[in-house]
Design a protein around this motif. Structure first.
Motif, PDB file in Angstrom:
ATOM      1  N   LEU A  43      -0.251 -74.613 -64.910  1.00 58.82           N
ATOM      2  CA  LEU A  43       0.047 -75.971 -64.456  1.00 58.82           C
ATOM      3  C   LEU A  43      -0.582 -77.029 -65.364  1.00 58.82           C
ATOM      4  O   LEU A  43       0.034 -78.057 -65.658  1.00 58.82           O
ATOM      5  CB  LEU A  43      -0.413 -76.154 -63.012  1.00 58.82           C
ATOM      6  N   VAL A  44      -1.806 -76.779 -65.819  1.00 52.01           N
ATOM      7  CA  VAL A  44      -2.471 -77.718 -66.734  1.00 52.01           C
ATOM      8  C   VAL A  44      -1.677 -77.817 -68.025  1.00 52.01           C
ATOM      9  O   VAL A  44      -1.401 -78.915 -68.525  1.00 52.01           O
ATOM     10  CB  VAL A  44      -3.931 -77.286 -67.010  1.00 52.01           C
ATOM     11  N   LEU A  45      -1.278 -76.675 -68.576  1.00 46.41           N
ATOM     12  CA  LEU A  45      -0.524 -76.699 -69.822  1.00 46.41           C
ATOM     13  C   LEU A  45       0.838 -77.367 -69.655  1.00 46.41           C
ATOM     14  O   LEU A  45       1.295 -78.087 -70.548  1.00 46.41           O
ATOM     15  CB  LEU A  45      -0.360 -75.278 -70.363  1.00 46.41           C
ATOM     16  N   THR A  46       1.463 -77.154 -68.522  1.00 48.41           N
ATOM     17  CA  THR A  46       2.743 -77.813 -68.258  1.00 48.41           C
ATOM     18  C   THR A  46       2.578 -79.328 -68.306  1.00 48.41           C
ATOM     19  O   THR A  46       3.404 -80.039 -68.886  1.00 48.41           O
ATOM     20  CB  THR A  46       3.300 -77.375 -66.886  1.00 48.41           C
ATOM     21  N   GLU A  47       1.503 -79.840 -67.724  1.00 50.39           N
ATOM     22  CA  GLU A  47       1.241 -81.290 -67.747  1.00 50.39           C
ATOM     23  C   GLU A  47       0.938 -81.782 -69.155  1.00 50.39           C
ATOM     24  O   GLU A  47       1.426 -82.823 -69.572  1.00 50.39           O
ATOM     25  CB  GLU A  47       0.086 -81.639 -66.801  1.00 50.39           C
ATOM     26  N   LEU A  48       0.125 -81.020 -69.890  1.00 49.85           N
ATOM     27  CA  LEU A  48      -0.250 -81.466 -71.236  1.00 49.85           C
ATOM     28  C   LEU A  48       0.891 -81.345 -72.238  1.00 49.85           C
ATOM     29  O   LEU A  48       0.884 -82.031 -73.259  1.00 49.85           O
ATOM     30  CB  LEU A  48      -1.484 -80.703 -71.722  1.00 49.85           C
ATOM     31  N   LEU A  49       1.849 -80.486 -71.965  1.00 51.45           N
ATOM     32  CA  LEU A  49       3.026 -80.418 -72.836  1.00 51.45           C
ATOM     33  C   LEU A  49       3.875 -81.685 -72.707  1.00 51.45           C
ATOM     34  O   LEU A  49       4.585 -82.059 -73.636  1.00 51.45           O
ATOM     35  CB  LEU A  49       3.866 -79.180 -72.525  1.00 51.45           C
ATOM     36  N   LYS A  50       3.793 -82.343 -71.570  1.00 54.20           N
ATOM     37  CA  LYS A  50       4.532 -83.600 -71.377  1.00 54.20           C
ATOM     38  C   LYS A  50       3.942 -84.708 -72.234  1.00 54.20           C
ATOM     39  O   LYS A  50       4.665 -85.463 -72.878  1.00 54.20           O
ATOM     40  CB  LYS A  50       4.493 -84.025 -69.909  1.00 54.20           C
ATOM     41  N   GLU A  51       2.596 -84.821 -72.178  1.00 50.50           N
ATOM     42  CA  GLU A  51       1.888 -85.873 -72.907  1.00 50.50           C
ATOM     43  C   GLU A  51       0.384 -85.638 -72.811  1.00 50.50           C
ATOM     44  O   GLU A  51      -0.078 -84.970 -71.885  1.00 50.50           O
ATOM     45  CB  GLU A  51       2.209 -87.252 -72.325  1.00 50.50           C
ATOM     46  N   PRO A  52      -0.389 -86.185 -73.765  1.00 47.73           N
ATOM     47  CA  PRO A  52      -1.851 -86.110 -73.642  1.00 47.73           C
ATOM     48  C   PRO A  52      -2.283 -86.835 -72.367  1.00 47.73           C
ATOM     49  O   PRO A  52      -1.660 -87.826 -71.968  1.00 47.73           O
ATOM     50  CB  PRO A  52      -2.350 -86.855 -74.881  1.00 47.73           C
ATOM     51  N   GLN A  53      -3.324 -86.311 -71.735  1.00 44.62           N
ATOM     52  CA  GLN A  53      -3.780 -86.918 -70.489  1.00 44.62           C
ATOM     53  C   GLN A  53      -5.299 -86.914 -70.391  1.00 44.62           C
ATOM     54  O   GLN A  53      -5.963 -86.048 -70.954  1.00 44.62           O
ATOM     55  CB  GLN A  53      -3.213 -86.167 -69.289  1.00 44.62           C
ATOM     56  N   ARG A  54      -5.794 -87.855 -69.634  1.00 41.51           N
ATOM     57  CA  ARG A  54      -7.221 -87.906 -69.333  1.00 41.51           C
ATOM     58  C   ARG A  54      -7.507 -86.991 -68.152  1.00 41.51           C
ATOM     59  O   ARG A  54      -6.607 -86.585 -67.425  1.00 41.51           O
ATOM     60  CB  ARG A  54      -7.629 -89.342 -69.014  1.00 41.51           C
ATOM     61  N   PHE A  55      -8.782 -86.690 -67.976  1.00 39.79           N
ATOM     62  CA  PHE A  55      -9.209 -85.763 -66.931  1.00 39.79           C
ATOM     63  C   PHE A  55      -8.671 -86.170 -65.558  1.00 39.79           C
ATOM     64  O   PHE A  55      -8.063 -85.358 -64.855  1.00 39.79           O
ATOM     65  CB  PHE A  55     -10.746 -85.693 -66.901  1.00 39.79           C
ATOM     66  N   ASN A  56      -8.888 -87.418 -65.169  1.00 41.33           N
ATOM     67  CA  ASN A  56      -8.458 -87.851 -63.833  1.00 41.33           C
ATOM     68  C   ASN A  56      -6.939 -87.908 -63.697  1.00 41.33           C
ATOM     69  O   ASN A  56      -6.409 -87.681 -62.612  1.00 41.33           O
ATOM     70  CB  ASN A  56      -9.092 -89.191 -63.459  1.00 41.33           C
ATOM     71  N   GLN A  57      -6.234 -88.181 -64.786  1.00 44.60           N
ATOM     72  CA  GLN A  57      -4.771 -88.125 -64.750  1.00 44.60           C
ATOM     73  C   GLN A  57      -4.326 -86.708 -64.407  1.00 44.60           C
ATOM     74  O   GLN A  57      -3.447 -86.514 -63.574  1.00 44.60           O
ATOM     75  CB  GLN A  57      -4.173 -88.489 -66.110  1.00 44.60           C
ATOM     76  N   LEU A  58      -4.938 -85.741 -65.080  1.00 42.56           N
ATOM     77  CA  LEU A  58      -4.600 -84.342 -64.820  1.00 42.56           C
ATOM     78  C   LEU A  58      -4.909 -83.975 -63.378  1.00 42.56           C
ATOM     79  O   LEU A  58      -4.106 -83.337 -62.707  1.00 42.56           O
ATOM     80  CB  LEU A  58      -5.391 -83.421 -65.750  1.00 42.56           C
ATOM     81  N   ARG A  59      -6.075 -84.361 -62.928  1.00 43.76           N
ATOM     82  CA  ARG A  59      -6.484 -84.014 -61.559  1.00 43.76           C
ATOM     83  C   ARG A  59      -5.502 -84.584 -60.541  1.00 43.76           C
ATOM     84  O   ARG A  59      -5.099 -83.904 -59.607  1.00 43.76           O
ATOM     85  CB  ARG A  59      -7.899 -84.524 -61.290  1.00 43.76           C
ATOM     86  N   ARG A  60      -5.081 -85.817 -60.742  1.00 45.78           N
ATOM     87  CA  ARG A  60      -4.103 -86.427 -59.827  1.00 45.78           C
ATOM     88  C   ARG A  60      -2.753 -85.719 -59.926  1.00 45.78           C
ATOM     89  O   ARG A  60      -2.094 -85.468 -58.920  1.00 45.78           O
ATOM     90  CB  ARG A  60      -3.946 -87.915 -60.114  1.00 45.78           C
ATOM     91  N   SER A  61      -2.333 -85.393 -61.140  1.00 43.97           N
ATOM     92  CA  SER A  61      -1.043 -84.721 -61.338  1.00 43.97           C
ATOM     93  C   SER A  61      -0.999 -83.362 -60.655  1.00 43.97           C
ATOM     94  O   SER A  61       0.052 -82.932 -60.192  1.00 43.97           O
ATOM     95  CB  SER A  61      -0.769 -84.519 -62.831  1.00 43.97           C
TER      96      SER A  61
END
Length: 96
Positions: free
Chosen positions: A11-29
């Motif tokens: 799931l983390v990699l799926t989010e980061l493949l969309k775009e670079p993200q900050r820690f809290n962005q990832l946590r919310r996503s």
């Protein structure tokens, strides 16, 4: 498989493949991931050189995570897994 075997890794990699993200962005996503779980997942992926961590000298410090070249090369595998999941999820739902 060792690279993506963690509970949250895919799931983390799926989010980061969309775009670079900050820690809290990832946590919310990711919704219900806890801070410890996300931190461990990110550290593991960074150790495997699949993602990179960039620190910005702001107050407070800003950290952004993004895919490395090695991680980007794995994107085709993710796309195929997602395609397979989408195809078979709809098949399973139709058969019930």
């Amino acid at each position: 498989m060792q690279y993506i075997s963690g509970k949250w890794t895919f799931l983390v990699l799926t989010e980061l493949l969309k775009e670079p993200q900050r820690f809290n962005q990832l946590r919310r996503s990711l919704g219900n991931i806890n801070t410890k779980g996300l931190t461990e997942t990110l550290r593991n992926l960074e150790e495997q050189e699949i993602i990179k961590r960039k620190v910005f000298p702001t107050v407070p410090v800003t950290v952004e995570y993004s895919m490395t070249e090695k991680g980007e090369a794995f994107s085709e595998v993710f796309n195929e897994i997602n395609r397979w999941k989408t195809e078979w999820d709809s098949t399973v739902q139709q058969s019930h």
